[in-house]
Design an enzyme around this catalytic site. Structure first.
Site, PDB file in Angstrom:
ATOM      1  N   CYS A  17     -58.628  44.008  -0.844  1.00  0.00           N
ATOM      2  CA  CYS A  17     -58.142  43.951   0.494  1.00  0.00           C
ATOM      3  C   CYS A  17     -56.731  43.573   0.472  1.00  0.00           C
ATOM      4  O   CYS A  17     -55.714  43.992   0.965  1.00  0.00           O
ATOM      5  CB  CYS A  17     -58.861  43.204   1.407  1.00  0.00           C
ATOM      6  SG  CYS A  17     -59.456  41.390   0.754  1.00  0.00           S
ATOM      7  N   HIS A  48     -55.618  39.735   7.058  1.00  0.00           N
ATOM      8  CA  HIS A  48     -55.069  38.935   5.901  1.00  0.00           C
ATOM      9  C   HIS A  48     -53.404  38.735   6.391  1.00  0.00           C
ATOM     10  O   HIS A  48     -52.763  40.150   6.569  1.00  0.00           O
ATOM     11  CB  HIS A  48     -55.167  39.700   4.524  1.00  0.00           C
ATOM     12  CG  HIS A  48     -56.635  39.463   4.183  1.00  0.00           C
ATOM     13  ND1 HIS A  48     -57.610  38.828   4.843  1.00  0.00           N
ATOM     14  CD2 HIS A  48     -57.263  39.983   2.990  1.00  0.00           C
ATOM     15  CE1 HIS A  48     -58.490  38.718   4.141  1.00  0.00           C
ATOM     16  NE2 HIS A  48     -58.661  39.418   3.089  1.00  0.00           N
TER      17      HIS A  48
END
Lengths: 335, 335, 335, 335
Positions: free
Chosen positions: B142, B234
């Protein structure tokens, strides 16, 4: 010695008061705040006031300035009014301040006792140049204080470059500085002025005293400052390039860093402890908030990374200035 | 084309299902999960199931493997069992996977369509070497997916060094991966394996296809991964050294980055948008989660810093693999 | 019909604008805010502005008042200035307002279409008494709106007593209403004025229209309001005493509550859905924020408890007033 | 007296160990945990171990059961294994337990010293009936402990009905009991078994000892339990009906409640303090976690509401049992 705390009702001011409660050398005599608070009892204004100050009547700033009548001033006022107030007080009194107003004056030290105690000599320069009987000693910006303690342990290896990303706590923005709706479930990578302070203050602190001023350290430094949903405790991811030093030597330098252990300063705690995974909630209160925790060290060939976390209100603000005053007292700058 | 989603009840699996609902090219026919879930309706297991899948009966993995009978497989199973499952399925079927199991095989691409679509040619290498009729295409970790989209925009300037500190969301750890008591009011600078993945996957993705394998890009890269109390999204603070390029040119490169705008992939969204202060809660859903937001760009003389934030479950996982499959379809690798 | 939104840049104002974007009956023509915002584009002031309003120039309140030139006003201004502004506008225009300023006037309805649509008749009383051509219709306080939808479903059993403890979201305090340092890791059981509003508004809403005013419902009600660290969505624990009704009957009343299903209001969604464990993060966006979720129903012999959660900015504010305007339009009060 | 703590590495066990460090009457000799932890040093297993226990080797439960060799047992094991373990140990030893396993046995007291110290007499009943030399004394469920301290202050007014909505902290679910993804930005109104415990334990605690068993108090009580994103400290909104008492009298009863002030128990702190706005983060550590904070009292004519907050791990668990043991010691039940 008789002490006044200016800005005693704010986040940093409360921390000053808490740290000075029961201090063996310093006795808080005046709690100074805005006119709005003046005349009220400290315990009414500050929920978690130490017992001994609960009934102390708060003094207004103008009233205090008319007749300070103390031996030392700790300043937690906002920068906007500090420059003038500090200049006036320093004519006769030692001022230990968390405000940034005088930090960048060439004859004013940004002091972290474990890092640059020799910068205290600037006091003499100040007195001579400005004709003051008192002086001003500043503590650094919160993120810088935490960072420089860790960098000081590495100074022997020759620091060439620092990249640092900070994850700063909410309390660094002051009590009402940050709306809950802004920061909950979020990261805000914008703290105005912070990156400039980290970059410039750390090079001044780690610089060399050259007679009448500090020559900034020459390493390159770049900081990215972010705010995270943590109450207290700034965390910093640091990438550092060194001229020499193996992983083992750097680790050992962190683990043995304890430069003032012998000096007998009452608030002194080991400034740096190594832990595998430093975390603000678990480690911010280490050493009553004066110990920073370093960990996650990895790297080789002069290129390393690590994490450091510390209490922004103690190591990064009030606690730093209390240590500064203890050092000045010990070294004879306060009489 | 008829599609199966493996691991359909986990965080990433649900995201696959949500993104594939109503897809113009792909029709989900099988929702595959553990034996424990098998036979139950998807809507009973997954609160926020899209309407159209609410009554679909979940298939167990062993049952699916006995007779896949679909045209494409999307895999969101844990890495521990994926290597074997993917190898078996790829003998006859195209597998688009979020698992890391095959990412580091020389003949398996880690694909980000906007960054390295030419790596798709490895499919032919796989088929030849392994005798498969199907193939495996992976999406990156990710944090890496989000980072490489931003780095791809800078490739023209010659990337020499990357230092990246990540602030990763809770959902990256899976539904039960992180205890509330561990992360609330805290930052945890430790995500096992993450830094290795960021460092190695990003160089493979940005590397050059050299006949039968990828030659990793040669820039130095160092990552420090932390977990923060954010649900999704994120955020990464990036320090990058480039061979050339002014601040204005770098900014312009970010703002104009849109490499596949003409290709007509159904899920395609502008991969990168520039905003002053990127923030996960405000920007994670941009472009239905496929757009990363870049901002806070500063620097000069080849040394820059910026922040990038993106949705870890979409751009960083399921959404990436859906784009990969769309690209493969468009380029004729699925028949 | 041409619409103005007053206070368009605040939390509730933005919600009005978002809900009215693309509305089939109402077209937003004026976005009204403080002088500070006037003249700037809405998209510059509001990050998440709907595309169609991004370039609309914001009108200052004084300028708007000089020449409203719209057919309907939605008001999201603070209560402090609303009383006067609304009184002036209602002389010629229909005003649908989230402000509490007129809620307690005997001839002004606090309207929740699914609960007390017959109170709309007070419009005639207002016009006659006050000589207005327009009128004022208010929506309730946010907690009250959510509570009364659930109580309306129980009205047939004879409500005798209500005890309600609320757990209210941060966004109910406005964008800067709550400091992060106050609410993080905390519950604050104090929301000034809230309990009085819940107790009095709910009895007015559930009361009976008696010619020219509303006779409040006669049940006893006591509320304890708390703030919790949730972004959006108020949750309420309700203890209710009924004159009759078994657990099954009460459950059935919740599950079948859909009083306006036939009316064809464009924003209408099922007002109440029953789920085992209602939760603000999972359920606040149900029915685009207009559906409240009820669950955890237990009890017997007329003494029951349940939980209800709903979106405070939609069902509890802007969404409620949009529904009110749609109802007024449908019933011919807007021409 | 020599003490063993069972389940010493869990959330409640750690709290026992922390509270017993340096205790004037009790000396911890054995730290008992699962076989997995046995043989390791306590400081390796528990980050924040008190200095004095850091090097203590953890004993496995089977090994401990073979030869307890202590004078008192504090039990923080899970309920699932506690019934058997406690029964075995009580044959010869006094057991003070946080487990619910024996709470509902007629001859076992659920003890809160400030509320029902006379229930200690059940020890004799146990010994006679069961032929034990030791005995079992339980502390209540966490929410119940906090609630009953506040209700005890009101006993004199005749309690007729209690409705209570709890807002419980994460740590009440154990270290890994709650996923961050479940509770962040959320309220979860479901804690299995909790409401039954609150309703039944509080009536037993406030009941009257009738020779050989406790006759539960007769008030009606209904609880709704919710989980909120708070680390420690349960908060409860209480609606109570009393037979008599004015607002002033009830307030005075709260403010003067201090039933055991004279007894000289080492851990004793004032059990109840009145504050305007009780809040878990600000007040959970009052009286080292044993003081509950009551506030927001309003009402009249026998119908009142108030808020109470207290530390779930101290007042609600380990601290309660330590107080219980001190009381038993003082009253001569331990020799």
């Amino acid at each position: 010695m008789r002490v006044a705390v200016l800005g005693a009702t704010g986040m940093v001011g409360r921390t000053f008061v808490r740290l000075l409660a029961g201090h063996p050398w310093f006795r808080v005599e005046k709690l100074v705040a805005s006119e709005r608070s003046a005349g009220r009892k400290y315990g009414e204004l500050v929920d978690d006031s130490p017992e001994e100050f609960r009934d102390v009547e708060v003094t207004s700033l103008p009233e205090f300035l008319r007749d300070p009548d103390v031996d030392i001033v700790f300043n937690a006022l906002p920068a906007s009014i500090s420059r003038e107030v500090e200049g006036e007080l320093a004519q006769s009194l030692p001022v230990f301040t968390n405000a940034r107003s005088h930090r960048y004056d060439p004859d004013v030290p940004i002091l972290v006792p474990e890092v640059n105690l020799e910068h205290l000599e600037l006091i003499e320069v100040q007195r001579e140049r400005r004709g003051w009987e008192g002086f001003i000693v500043t503590n650094p910006n919160c993120s810088t204080a935490i960072l420089t303690v860790s960098l000081a342990a590495l100074r022997g290896f020759g620091i060439r470059e620092v990249k640092v990303a900070t994850m700063q706590a909410i309390s660094g923005a002051g009590y009402s500085g940050l709306s809950a709706l802004a920061i909950q479930d979020n990261v805000i990578p914008s703290i105005p002025g912070e990156e400039w302070k980290i970059e410039n203050e750390s090079r001044k602190i780690l610089g060399e005293l050259d007679g009448v001023e500090v020559k900034p350290a020459e390493f390159r430094i770049s900081a990215m400052a972010t705010r995270v949903p943590v109450l207290h405790g700034h965390t910093e991811a640091v990438f550092v390039k060194l001229e020499e030093g193996s992983l083992e030597e750097v680790r050992e330098a962190f683990e043995s860093f304890d430069p003032l252990g012998e000096l007998g300063l009452p608030s002194y705690e080991r400034p740096l402890v190594y832990s595998d995974v430093p975390q603000p909630r678990l480690h911010r209160d280490r050493g009553r908030g004066l110990t920073v925790t370093v960990g996650r060290l990895e790297g080789s060939s002069g290129s390393f990374k690590y994490v450091v976390t510390g209490h922004n209100l103690v190591r990064g603000a009030a606690g730093g200035s209390v240590l500064n005053a203890e050092l000045a007292y010990k070294l004879g700058y306060l009489k």
